[in-house]
Write a protein that holds these residues in place. Sequence first.
Motif, mmCIF file in Angstrom:
data_model
loop_
_atom_site.group_PDB
_atom_site.id
_atom_site.type_symbol
_atom_site.label_atom_id
_atom_site.label_comp_id
_atom_site.label_asym_id
_atom_site.label_seq_id
_atom_site.Cartn_x
_atom_site.Cartn_y
_atom_site.Cartn_z
ATOM 1 N N ILE A 20 42.130 41.050 38.794
ATOM 2 C CA ILE A 20 43.273 41.423 39.627
ATOM 3 C C ILE A 20 43.762 40.209 40.418
ATOM 4 O O ILE A 20 44.969 39.936 40.469
ATOM 5 C CB ILE A 20 42.909 42.599 40.556
ATOM 6 N N GLN A 24 47.483 38.711 40.064
ATOM 7 C CA GLN A 24 48.439 38.973 41.126
ATOM 8 C C GLN A 24 48.766 37.760 41.992
ATOM 9 O O GLN A 24 49.885 37.666 42.494
ATOM 10 C CB GLN A 24 47.952 40.123 42.000
ATOM 11 N N HIS A 95 47.925 50.179 42.576
ATOM 12 C CA HIS A 95 48.536 49.807 41.298
ATOM 13 C C HIS A 95 49.630 50.798 40.900
ATOM 14 O O HIS A 95 50.669 50.404 40.376
ATOM 15 C CB HIS A 95 47.473 49.711 40.207
ATOM 16 N N ILE A 121 54.226 42.848 35.411
ATOM 17 C CA ILE A 121 53.424 43.558 36.416
ATOM 18 C C ILE A 121 53.108 44.960 35.931
ATOM 19 O O ILE A 121 51.960 45.415 36.004
ATOM 20 C CB ILE A 121 54.156 43.585 37.777
ATOM 21 N N ARG A 122 54.107 45.654 35.437
ATOM 22 C CA ARG A 122 53.887 47.027 34.954
ATOM 23 C C ARG A 122 52.860 47.053 33.829
ATOM 24 O O ARG A 122 51.933 47.865 33.822
ATOM 25 C CB ARG A 122 55.209 47.663 34.503
ATOM 26 N N ASP A 124 50.521 44.710 33.024
ATOM 27 C CA ASP A 124 49.198 44.266 33.495
ATOM 28 C C ASP A 124 48.513 45.345 34.317
ATOM 29 O O ASP A 124 47.327 45.638 34.132
ATOM 30 C CB ASP A 124 49.311 42.997 34.344
ATOM 31 N N GLN A 125 49.262 45.940 35.240
ATOM 32 C CA GLN A 125 48.634 46.908 36.131
ATOM 33 C C GLN A 125 48.358 48.234 35.442
ATOM 34 O O GLN A 125 47.409 48.924 35.807
ATOM 35 C CB GLN A 125 49.458 47.046 37.410
ATOM 36 N N GLU A 128 45.060 47.559 33.889
ATOM 37 C CA GLU A 128 43.998 47.568 34.905
ATOM 38 C C GLU A 128 43.683 48.979 35.366
ATOM 39 O O GLU A 128 42.520 49.314 35.623
ATOM 40 C CB GLU A 128 44.404 46.677 36.086
#
Length: 138
Positions: A20, A24, A95, A121-122, A124-125, A128
Amino acid sequence: MRRAAGRTWNTDVLGLAAQIIAAQQPEIDTMSGWLKSWDKEVPADSSDMGEMEGMDHGSSSDMPGMMSDEDMASLEASSGSAFDEQFLTMMFAHHKGAIEMASQEEVDGTYNHAVDLAKRIRADQTAEISTMQKLLSS
């Protein structure tokens, strides 16, 4: 995320926390750079997402998934499996909030670089979150 060190010995949780941070921090640096180049104020809490210290969590209700000061204090006071569960649950909500904001940027954004970042971001998160769900169910 750096709060995980010393509070858990679960290598999966520690690995996720490191992942993370690795994902980030460059995003935050990029967005901070944009603000600087546009002569806009860079939030004081944007320099190190790993610590999240100094952030005004209580006034961030307009940001979905933002943790309260009480949440952060509770997380800091926990360790072991209690920390793992609380950390993963909080990061899941955090997230989800980030995905909500990124999705909105994808729809309404006019700055192509920001829209591209929102897509990353969308993605990757979302990945996660999948890891968090697996860890929470194990």
